[in-house]
Enzyme design. Structure first.
Site, mmCIF file in Angstrom:
data_model
loop_
_atom_site.group_PDB
_atom_site.id
_atom_site.type_symbol
_atom_site.label_atom_id
_atom_site.label_comp_id
_atom_site.label_asym_id
_atom_site.label_seq_id
_atom_site.Cartn_x
_atom_site.Cartn_y
_atom_site.Cartn_z
ATOM 1 N N LYS A 114 73.137 -62.222 30.298
ATOM 2 C CA LYS A 114 74.100 -61.179 30.625
ATOM 3 C C LYS A 114 74.662 -60.680 29.300
ATOM 4 C CE LYS A 114 77.911 -60.085 33.690
ATOM 5 N NZ LYS A 114 78.859 -59.465 32.760
ATOM 6 N N ASP A 116 76.765 -58.685 26.571
ATOM 7 C CA ASP A 116 78.169 -58.304 26.517
ATOM 8 C C ASP A 116 78.276 -56.949 25.821
ATOM 9 O OD1 ASP A 116 80.714 -58.699 27.177
ATOM 10 O OD2 ASP A 116 81.134 -60.250 25.693
ATOM 11 N N LYS A 312 78.771 -67.339 34.515
ATOM 12 C CA LYS A 312 79.465 -67.045 33.268
ATOM 13 C C LYS A 312 79.502 -68.260 32.338
ATOM 14 C CE LYS A 312 81.373 -63.590 32.687
ATOM 15 N NZ LYS A 312 82.366 -62.645 33.161
ATOM 16 N N CYS A 407 99.269 -79.403 -5.373
ATOM 17 C CA CYS A 407 99.517 -79.952 -6.713
ATOM 18 C C CYS A 407 100.519 -79.137 -7.523
ATOM 19 C CB CYS A 407 98.204 -80.071 -7.479
ATOM 20 S SG CYS A 407 97.534 -78.474 -7.971
HETATM 21 S S1 IVH Z 1 72.450 -56.353 36.746
HETATM 22 C C1 IVH Z 1 73.453 -55.028 40.713
HETATM 23 N N1 IVH Z 1 71.709 -57.500 34.512
HETATM 24 O O1 IVH Z 1 77.200 -56.858 33.824
HETATM 25 C C2 IVH Z 1 73.193 -55.535 39.409
HETATM 26 N N2 IVH Z 1 73.881 -56.559 34.643
HETATM 27 O O2 IVH Z 1 79.348 -57.199 36.165
HETATM 28 C C3 IVH Z 1 73.900 -54.831 38.372
HETATM 29 N N3 IVH Z 1 75.161 -56.728 32.579
HETATM 30 O O3 IVH Z 1 77.942 -53.659 34.962
HETATM 31 C C4 IVH Z 1 73.859 -55.395 37.076
HETATM 32 N N4 IVH Z 1 73.635 -57.747 31.409
HETATM 33 O O4 IVH Z 1 76.907 -53.849 32.657
HETATM 34 C C5 IVH Z 1 72.683 -56.860 35.173
HETATM 35 N N5 IVH Z 1 70.933 -58.500 32.569
HETATM 36 C C6 IVH Z 1 71.897 -57.859 33.233
HETATM 37 C C7 IVH Z 1 73.130 -57.555 32.631
HETATM 38 C C8 IVH Z 1 74.098 -56.901 33.383
HETATM 39 C C9 IVH Z 1 74.857 -57.237 31.388
HETATM 40 C C10 IVH Z 1 76.473 -56.094 32.905
HETATM 41 C C11 IVH Z 1 76.324 -54.742 33.544
HETATM 42 C C12 IVH Z 1 77.139 -54.766 34.806
HETATM 43 C C13 IVH Z 1 77.949 -56.001 34.633
HETATM 44 C C14 IVH Z 1 78.136 -56.618 36.000
#
Ligand code: IVH
Length: 665
Positions: A114, A116, A312, A407
């Protein structure tokens, strides 16, 4: 020189290929100078023939007009967000619910980091990028097409067959190295810096002037889609990702399909271990039920799909109270302000101290005792104060100390340095102690079982004031110390004795010359060959050594000219410290460049590097096409992925040991 339209079109295509290989595949086809030459030739032709400029020529990624404001745009299908799982149980419960609902025991999950950063929606019509938009409230975002087009990893045209219209979704982010460099640049020019890469990505993407966006090191990975026109035959998320890759879109190399919850947990653990090595920040793992048919069957609740979840990582930032600012004195006399904090849980541990780097940083943050401050702890990195959230009634700003807090010697600041230093040198107990601790440390003299605590006690007793004093310690002295049994005392004496046989590189590193780390010490030893050659070398000779610049050369030169240092070195040699002069320099690996990544069991990476260098190899920090071999231990991560992609030979520890024993015999 480009002479015709035909040739121009061909060269534009070539440049596009270079961009794709460099920015998307991370495998440059040509060097910088060749790239720049081609770009310059194309630009020159375009100046002569503006009417022939290709709208999607890579030269057009800059030069957009600044906007007054962003236009609002509606997404064709809603941009969803993700539900969170904060631990293994949450994830298992989610998995259980989905598998029950589908009546399938073992689900195929696509796992991916995920990122950032900032979500982006990219609309391609007939393969051409026609619009890029931010997420906004999920229904309506802002049109940032011009800005997105400055991202070199984003194709303006998809390769091969594709649906007549498709919304592709992904995350724009700023890699850590680019973030640090950009912040340094902003600070140097007196501009406001960004707190973290995510804010930097968001702030950079939402600039009204695309030239500013173009100057920021942004990139992206795509991870899904919204609306797609009829007739695209794609059955699963993993297939879509493979297709995106074929279209030339950047897809995270860590995307994997796994089967079942245990494999999903194992993937999480792999990425937890890998997190610090990644070139970008991630805040968790996204799991997606892979087949689209199952996704449809599961549907969505409110704003998030049931078929996906984000596990997370522990948060890396937290807010707490700054209770005091103390000053610590390091090995080279550098005085570092340390924030004493009300203990706070961040990045998986309780933190009560954080570094404030130097006085400039305190001033920049305007951090004062009593303020609320934001702390950041990324992996094993020392926690940092990243922002101050001022209290109402504030205390006075903290001033730099004029005397050393340990010192009392005068404190000075070199004109072009940010740090204040204690001028006490070895007279300062703090410097003496940290220098001695460095001397005995693993990469230096490697005196097993002797660490900071023992050194502190020995210094306090007055038995050790110079490195050579360590070798004059007696068993009786050690036995008279608190909590020192006979066995430990004998071990210390034995370890000291053992450490006398060393290498020139280790000895040089142990001396603690400013700016001389393990690598510089090894290169000096390798290229100058003997201690005498090093201590008598003039600046010019030192500058000839690989990677030694004027500052390092000056430190080395001055170190050996200071009479007290000359005395210690002779004293150490008199105590019996020795190495074989002119380390047996092999040439089996001459001309080769090796890279070490991940953990090794039988030795440290530094030791492995030393042995490879002794065989004539260069040891580099990153993998490229020129790498001769990658040694990959557990957790080798992105370097391993890259080596495999580039076809660079890879050895594990056993393979390395086998070859070392052949070459060294
Ligand atoms: S999938 C329905 N894949 O996380 C699925 N999201 O809280 C939609 N994000 O707004 C998101 N890496 O900006 C997906 N590999 C990833 C991601 C990702 C970052 C972010 C994205 C989304 C937020 C979700």
């Amino acid at each position: 020189m480009i002479g015709s339209e035909h040739e121009y079109l061909a060269q534009v295509e070539r440049l596009r290929q270079y961009d794709y290989h460099y920015h998307v595949l991370d495998e440059p086809l040509v060097g910088d100078s060749q790239y720049d030459a081609l770009l310059a030739a194309i630009k020159a032709f375009e100046v002569q023939h503006p009417e022939l400029i290709q709208a999607d020529s890579p030269t057009q990624r800059v030069g957009f007009q600044a906007l007054d404001k962003f236009q609002k745009v509606a997404h064709q299908t809603r941009m969803l967000s993700l539900d969170n799982a904060f631990n293994a149980e949450d994830l298992a419960a989610w998995y259980q619910r989905q598998s029950q609902q589908l009546e399938i025991e073992s689900l195929t999950l696509s796992c991916e980091p995920k990122l950032d950063g900032v979500a982006i929606n990219l609309r391609y019509e007939d393969g051409h990028l026609v619009q890029a938009a931010t997420r906004g409230d999920g229904h309506i975002g802002e049109d940032i097409t011009q800005n997105a087009k400055t991202l070199r990893s984003l194709p303006w045209r998809l390769k091969g067959d594709c649906p007549s219209s498709i919304e592709i979704r992904g995350e724009v982010f700023m890699p850590k190295a680019g973030f640090d460099a950009m912040n340094r640049r902003l600070a140097e020019t007196g501009q406001k810096t960004f707190v973290n890469p995510r804010n930097a990505a968001s702030g950079s993407l939402r600039q009204l002037d695309p030239e500013i966006t173009a100057s920021r090191p942004l990139t992206l990975y795509v991870y899904g889609m919204g609306q797609v026109s009829e007739g695209w035959d794609c059955q699963a998320h993993s297939q879509a990702m493979a297709q995106f890759q074929q279209w030339g879109l950047p897809v995270n190399p860590w995307v994997r399909c796994v089967q079942g919850i245990e494999a999903a947990e194992a993937y999480y653990q792999t990425l937890v271990a890998e997190r610090d090595q990644l070139e970008y920040e991630i805040d968790g793992i996204v799991y997606k039920v892979d087949p689209f048919a199952y996704q449809r069957a599961l549907g969505q609740v409110a704003k998030s799909p049931r078929w996906a979840i984000a596990r997370k990582f522990p948060a890396q930032e937290a807010v707490t109270t700054l209770e005091a600012i103390d000053f610590q004195v390091g090995r080279t006399g550098a005085i570092t302000p340390v924030a004493r904090l009300k203990p706070v849980f961040v990045g998986g541990v309780t933190v009560s101290n954080a570094t404030l780097h130097n006085m400039d940083e305190i001033e920049r943050l305007d951090a004062r005792v009593g303020d609320q401050v934001m702390i950041r702890r990324a992996g094993d990195v020392i926690p940092q104060v990243v922002r101050s959230l001022p209290a109402q009634a504030r205390s006075a700003p903290v001033a730099a100390p004029s005397q050393c807090p340990v010192c009392d010697s005068a404190v000075e600041r070199a004109p072009d340095e940010a740090v204040y230093r204690c001028t006490g040198g070895w007279l300062c107990a703090a410097q003496r102690q940290t220098s001695l601790t460095h001397f005995v440390s693993k990469g230096a003299m490697n005196v097993d079982g002797v660490g900071g605590k023992l050194i502190e006690a020995l210094v306090e007793q007055g038995w050790v004031t110079r490195p050579a004093d360590l070798y004059r310690l007696t068993l009786d002295q050690l036995l008279s110390m608190e909590r020192m049994g006979e066995k430990s005392a004998a071990n210390v004496i034995a370890a000291l004795e053992l450490s006398k046989k060393t290498t020139l590189a280790r000895f040089l590193f142990a001396l603690g010359i400013r700016e001389v780390g393990v690598t510089t010490a090894s290169t000096l030893a390798q290229e100058l060959g003997s201690l005498d050659a090093i201590r008598t070398a003039d600046i010019e000779r030192l500058l000839d050594v690989t990677d030694v610049g004027p500052v390092v050369a000056e430190h080395i030169y001055r170190f050996f000219r200071a009479p007290e240092h000359a005395a210690w070195v002779s004293d150490l040699l008199a105590q019996g410290i020795h190495w074989s002069e002119a380390a047996p320099q092999g040439d089996q690996l001459a001309g080769q460049t090796w890279v070490l990544s991940g953990g090794l069991e039988s030795m440290t990476r530094d030791q492995a590097g030393e042995r490879l260098r002794a065989l004539g190899a260069k040891v580099a920090g990153s993998v490229s096409k020129k790498t001769s071999c990658l040694v990959a231990g557990p957790g080798a991560g992105s370097k391993l992925t890259k080596a495999e992609a580039l076809g660079v030979p890879v050895l594990d520890e056993a393979g390395l040991l086998q070859r070392l024993s052949e070459w060294e015999s």
